[in-house]
Design a protein around this motif. Structure first.
Motif, PDB file in Angstrom:
ATOM      1  N   PHE A  20      47.938 -38.740  38.950  1.00  0.00           N
ATOM      2  CA  PHE A  20      48.696 -39.556  38.502  1.00  0.00           C
ATOM      3  C   PHE A  20      50.311 -38.061  38.760  1.00  0.00           C
ATOM      4  O   PHE A  20      49.921 -37.217  39.018  1.00  0.00           O
ATOM      5  N   GLU A  66      50.236 -43.835  23.881  1.00  0.00           N
ATOM      6  CA  GLU A  66      50.233 -42.619  25.176  1.00  0.00           C
ATOM      7  C   GLU A  66      50.282 -41.038  23.808  1.00  0.00           C
ATOM      8  O   GLU A  66      50.722 -40.958  22.653  1.00  0.00           O
ATOM      9  N   GLN A 116      49.210 -50.242  25.499  1.00  0.00           N
ATOM     10  CA  GLN A 116      48.645 -48.220  26.110  1.00  0.00           C
ATOM     11  C   GLN A 116      49.122 -47.751  24.217  1.00  0.00           C
ATOM     12  O   GLN A 116      50.063 -48.107  23.359  1.00  0.00           O
ATOM     13  N   ALA A 132      48.674 -34.385  28.300  1.00  0.00           N
ATOM     14  CA  ALA A 132      49.138 -36.104  28.001  1.00  0.00           C
ATOM     15  C   ALA A 132      48.291 -37.019  28.781  1.00  0.00           C
ATOM     16  O   ALA A 132      47.022 -36.139  29.142  1.00  0.00           O
ATOM     17  N   ILE A 133      47.717 -37.639  27.320  1.00  0.00           N
ATOM     18  CA  ILE A 133      46.362 -38.658  27.402  1.00  0.00           C
ATOM     19  C   ILE A 133      47.025 -40.156  27.268  1.00  0.00           C
ATOM     20  O   ILE A 133      48.389 -40.331  26.071  1.00  0.00           O
ATOM     21  N   GLY A 134      46.698 -40.880  28.003  1.00  0.00           N
ATOM     22  CA  GLY A 134      47.215 -42.447  28.125  1.00  0.00           C
ATOM     23  C   GLY A 134      46.243 -43.190  27.699  1.00  0.00           C
ATOM     24  O   GLY A 134      44.809 -43.271  28.626  1.00  0.00           O
ATOM     25  N   PHE A 167      52.062 -37.443  37.380  1.00  0.00           N
ATOM     26  CA  PHE A 167      53.378 -37.247  35.960  1.00  0.00           C
ATOM     27  C   PHE A 167      52.024 -35.787  36.003  1.00  0.00           C
ATOM     28  O   PHE A 167      52.725 -35.346  34.593  1.00  0.00           O
ATOM     29  N   THR A 168      50.982 -35.695  36.247  1.00  0.00           N
ATOM     30  CA  THR A 168      50.166 -34.762  35.183  1.00  0.00           C
ATOM     31  C   THR A 168      49.157 -33.936  36.846  1.00  0.00           C
ATOM     32  O   THR A 168      49.086 -34.572  37.865  1.00  0.00           O
ATOM     33  N   THR A 204      56.358 -50.244  33.016  1.00  0.00           N
ATOM     34  CA  THR A 204      55.068 -50.884  33.643  1.00  0.00           C
ATOM     35  C   THR A 204      53.887 -49.748  33.004  1.00  0.00           C
ATOM     36  O   THR A 204      52.834 -49.443  32.617  1.00  0.00           O
ATOM     37  N   HIS A 205      54.113 -48.410  31.527  1.00  0.00           N
ATOM     38  CA  HIS A 205      52.974 -48.028  30.990  1.00  0.00           C
ATOM     39  C   HIS A 205      54.226 -46.707  30.174  1.00  0.00           C
ATOM     40  O   HIS A 205      54.814 -47.242  29.819  1.00  0.00           O
ATOM     41  N   ARG A 244      52.778 -55.360  33.274  1.00  0.00           N
ATOM     42  CA  ARG A 244      52.156 -54.865  35.068  1.00  0.00           C
ATOM     43  C   ARG A 244      52.515 -56.747  36.190  1.00  0.00           C
ATOM     44  O   ARG A 244      51.391 -57.886  35.577  1.00  0.00           O
ATOM     45  N   GLN A 264      57.455 -40.378  26.813  1.00  0.00           N
ATOM     46  CA  GLN A 264      57.092 -38.531  27.037  1.00  0.00           C
ATOM     47  C   GLN A 264      58.276 -38.615  26.911  1.00  0.00           C
ATOM     48  O   GLN A 264      59.032 -37.295  27.026  1.00  0.00           O
ATOM     49  N   SER A 300      54.359 -44.007  29.313  1.00  0.00           N
ATOM     50  CA  SER A 300      54.640 -42.635  29.399  1.00  0.00           C
ATOM     51  C   SER A 300      55.988 -42.307  29.736  1.00  0.00           C
ATOM     52  O   SER A 300      56.585 -41.108  29.812  1.00  0.00           O
ATOM     53  N   GLY A 306      43.699 -42.617  30.733  1.00  0.00           N
ATOM     54  CA  GLY A 306      43.901 -41.331  31.642  1.00  0.00           C
ATOM     55  C   GLY A 306      44.672 -40.414  31.153  1.00  0.00           C
ATOM     56  O   GLY A 306      44.681 -39.850  30.219  1.00  0.00           O
ATOM     57  N   CYS A 307      44.707 -39.018  31.520  1.00  0.00           N
ATOM     58  CA  CYS A 307      44.812 -37.746  30.608  1.00  0.00           C
ATOM     59  C   CYS A 307      45.286 -36.863  31.993  1.00  0.00           C
ATOM     60  O   CYS A 307      44.608 -36.765  33.360  1.00  0.00           O
ATOM     61  N   GLY A 308      45.503 -35.499  31.965  1.00  0.00           N
ATOM     62  CA  GLY A 308      45.697 -34.129  32.775  1.00  0.00           C
ATOM     63  C   GLY A 308      46.826 -33.742  31.908  1.00  0.00           C
ATOM     64  O   GLY A 308      47.769 -33.810  30.772  1.00  0.00           O
TER      65      GLY A 308
END
Ligand code: DAH
Length: 331
Positions: free
Chosen positions: A250, A210, A208, A295-297, A252-253, A167-168, A194, A173, A170, A272-274
């Motif tokens: 998220f 990543e 995406q 991380a950045i998506g 994970f961040t 679904t992503h 999705r 990672q 990430s 999305g990031c963090g």
């Protein structure tokens, strides 16, 4: 009627190459008609003693004229057919030569543009093409609780109890960190899936990019993260659009942010990031007291829609050549 020798002389003077259609008609009329010279001689020959000699001459004259007519026709044919041939060759040739170059898909163009920007900042491009993932890598390792809504069937395409269409990106990672030691500075990309209702703005498959940076560097901070993203936006759009960071969530961040761009009188979320959640570092057996991560998506379709001013996401996947060939390679 002249002496036949004179007619023969005249005929022999005619040059086949210079002969024209009206000359041929004249020749036919003068020599081959009912009252033409040949017939007159044939009538005359009956009353002549030395038939043989005149006969030969008449035959010679007749065959000479027939030869002229016949060859004139074939010359004419040749001329015309060579004209036609030339014409056909001509068109054919040029049509064949006018090969149109294919063009890259707009999604590929934008993806490559973004990758190039990060490559300049020393991020390593890695490929992870597996689109079927298990739920450990897609969810568990990334700190999604068992009850997170996106795990449910309506969001995720499950293949069996455990495997799903990722679904992503990430999950990459996790895959990468499990097999590599820090420091890590990577960029990767791929298709994600999705179970969404297809509309102007959403599709059930999209792309995406990543980005993951893990290091013990003290400069690895939210400011660094923000600078990276600012750099990306400036390189993509210049200062054409307003944008804003928004606090988000998220699993994970922590902290997590989203970046919106003001486009077409709306805030559109594109990133999305963090800072990587310490639990993620722990999950892949990194020393989370020593290392930090960011991380950045990035949603490629959304960016491509803004970049090329495309109003409907479905355009990307129709494979309409009239749409696709508008996009030029200008990386
Ligand atoms: N995986 C998130 C999504 O699909 C996007 C994302 C958010 C990726 C934050 C990240 C991140 O790497 O740090 O919506």
């Amino acid at each position: 009627m002249k002496n036949i020798n004179k007619y023969i002389l005249n005929i022999n003077k005619i040059n086949l190459k210079e002969i024209k259609k009206k000359d041929i008609l004249k020749l036919k009329k003068k020599y081959l008609n009912k009252n033409g010279i040949i017939n007159l001689y044939l009538k005359k020959i009956k009353f002549i003693k030395n038939k043989k000699e005149l006969g030969k001459k008449i035959n010679y004259l007749k065959s000479k004229i027939l030869y002229l007519i016949k060859n004139y026709k074939s010359i004419l044919k040749n001329k015309e057919s060579s004209k036609i041939k030339y014409k056909i060759n001509y068109d054919f040739f040029f049509k064949k030569k006018k090969k149109t170059l294919g063009s890259l898909h707009p999604i590929s163009l934008i993806k490559q543009k973004i990758i190039n920007i990060f490559k300049k900042l020393n991020f390593n491009l890695i490929f992870y093409k597996r689109e079927i993932e298990d739920d450990y890598h897609n969810f568990d390792y990334l700190n999604f609780s068992k009850y997170h809504p996106s795990r449910q069937m309506q969001d995720t395409y499950y293949i069996n109890k455990k495997d799903l269409l990722r679904t992503h990106t990430s999950s990459i990672q996790i895959r990468y960190m499990k097999t590599h030691k820090p420091p890590i500075r990577i960029i990767t990309f791929g298709k994600v899936y999705r179970n969404e209702t297809i509309s102007k703005s959403s599709y059930n498959m999209f792309h995406q990019i990543e980005i993951l940076y893990v290091d013990k560097d003290e400069f690895l901070s939210i400011i660094y993260l923000k600078n990276l993203i600012n750099y990306l936006i400036i390189n993509l759009f210049g200062s054409k659009y307003k944008y804003r960071y928004r606090i988000s969530y998220f699993p994970f961040t922590k902290p997590s942010f989203e970046l919106d761009i003001y486009y077409n009188f709306k805030w559109v979320e594109i990133i999305g990031c963090g800072m990587v959640h310490y639990k993620i570092l722990k999950n892949v057996n990194y020393n989370y007291l020593k290392y930090k991560g960011l991380a950045i998506g990035i949603g490629v379709e959304r960016i491509a829609m803004i970049y090329y001013n495309i109003k409907d996401i479905r355009e990307f996947f129709k494979n309409d050549i009239r749409f696709l060939k508008q996009f030029k390679y200008e990386l």
